[in-house]
Write a protein that holds these residues in place. Structure first.
Motif, PDB file in Angstrom:
ATOM      1  N   LYS A  12       0.832  -1.209   0.000  1.00 26.96           N
ATOM      2  CA  LYS A  12       0.000   0.000   0.000  1.00 26.96           C
ATOM      3  C   LYS A  12       0.863   1.254   0.000  1.00 26.96           C
ATOM      4  O   LYS A  12       0.554   2.224  -0.686  1.00 26.96           O
ATOM      5  N   GLU A  13       1.955   1.232   0.737  1.00 26.89           N
ATOM      6  CA  GLU A  13       2.860   2.373   0.767  1.00 26.89           C
ATOM      7  C   GLU A  13       3.445   2.635  -0.621  1.00 26.89           C
ATOM      8  O   GLU A  13       3.490   3.780  -1.089  1.00 26.89           O
ATOM      9  N   ALA A  16       0.746   4.069  -2.976  1.00 22.74           N
ATOM     10  CA  ALA A  16       0.472   5.480  -2.664  1.00 22.74           C
ATOM     11  C   ALA A  16       1.608   6.371  -3.176  1.00 22.74           C
ATOM     12  O   ALA A  16       1.356   7.463  -3.696  1.00 22.74           O
ATOM     13  N   SER A  21      -4.580   6.342  -5.577  1.00 23.71           N
ATOM     14  CA  SER A  21      -5.412   6.770  -4.460  1.00 23.71           C
ATOM     15  C   SER A  21      -5.946   5.553  -3.705  1.00 23.71           C
ATOM     16  O   SER A  21      -6.600   4.684  -4.281  1.00 23.71           O
ATOM     17  N   VAL A  25      -3.282   3.435   4.044  1.00 25.88           N
ATOM     18  CA  VAL A  25      -2.069   2.669   3.751  1.00 25.88           C
ATOM     19  C   VAL A  25      -1.663   1.802   4.942  1.00 25.88           C
ATOM     20  O   VAL A  25      -0.529   1.356   5.048  1.00 25.88           O
ATOM     21  N   THR A  34       2.101   1.411   8.700  1.00 17.22           N
ATOM     22  CA  THR A  34       1.988   1.513   7.252  1.00 17.22           C
ATOM     23  C   THR A  34       2.404   0.196   6.619  1.00 17.22           C
ATOM     24  O   THR A  34       3.387  -0.417   7.042  1.00 17.22           O
TER      25      THR A  34
END
Length: 154
Positions: A12-13, A16, A21, A25, A34
């Motif tokens: 997710k980090e 991003a 979008s 995260v 995170t």
């Protein structure tokens, strides 16, 4: 495994950072930090518990200082042992990374939480099948494998 070691998986980090979008995260398993590559494979308590169990099964002590997958792989590679033993252990490490990634994706995409011990069982099964299909002139025993009694494979 090589993508994880390079930090090039879709955490997710990382997504991003690439401008995608996302609602958050945060790690979908622990919700404490995170979701970075190192968090997915090492820092998340869920993943760390898997490594503790797998390394205990392999009779390898968990390293005191381990902040990344690279640290863990280097630590395991530096453990004493024969070339064949190191290949077996390397196969288990690869199976562990694979199963942690599969469990992460099951949680993210299906909201399915795979328990730690179930994941450890899957790791043992995967590594056994991979080794059984590659072993030359020897048939590993499932019972011995579960105890990591691999003397016959040496």
């Amino acid at each position: 495994m090589w993508r994880a070691l390079l930090g090039c998986i879709a955490s997710k980090e990382g997504l991003a950072r690439r401008g995608i979008s996302l609602p958050d995260v945060v790690c979908p398993r622990c919700s404490l930090d995170t979701e970075s590559v190192d968090h997915i494979f090492i820092k998340c308590l869920w993943a760390r518990s898997i490594w503790w169990n797998v390394l205990a099964w392999l009779r390898i002590r968990f390293p005191a200082q381990c902040e990344s997958l690279t640290d863990l792989v280097k630590y395991v590679k530096d453990c004493p042992g024969s070339v064949r033993w190191k290949r077996l252990v390397s196969t288990v490490v690869i199976a562990t990374v694979w199963r942690i990634w599969i469990a992460r994706n099951s949680k993210v995409f299906e909201d399915l939480f795979i328990p730690i011990m179930k994941t450890v069982e899957f790791i043992k099964e995967d590594a056994f099948l991979w080794i059984s299909n590659r072993a030359k002139n020897m048939e590993p025993s499932w019972g011995k494998w579960l105890m990591f009694d691999v003397v016959d494979l040496m």
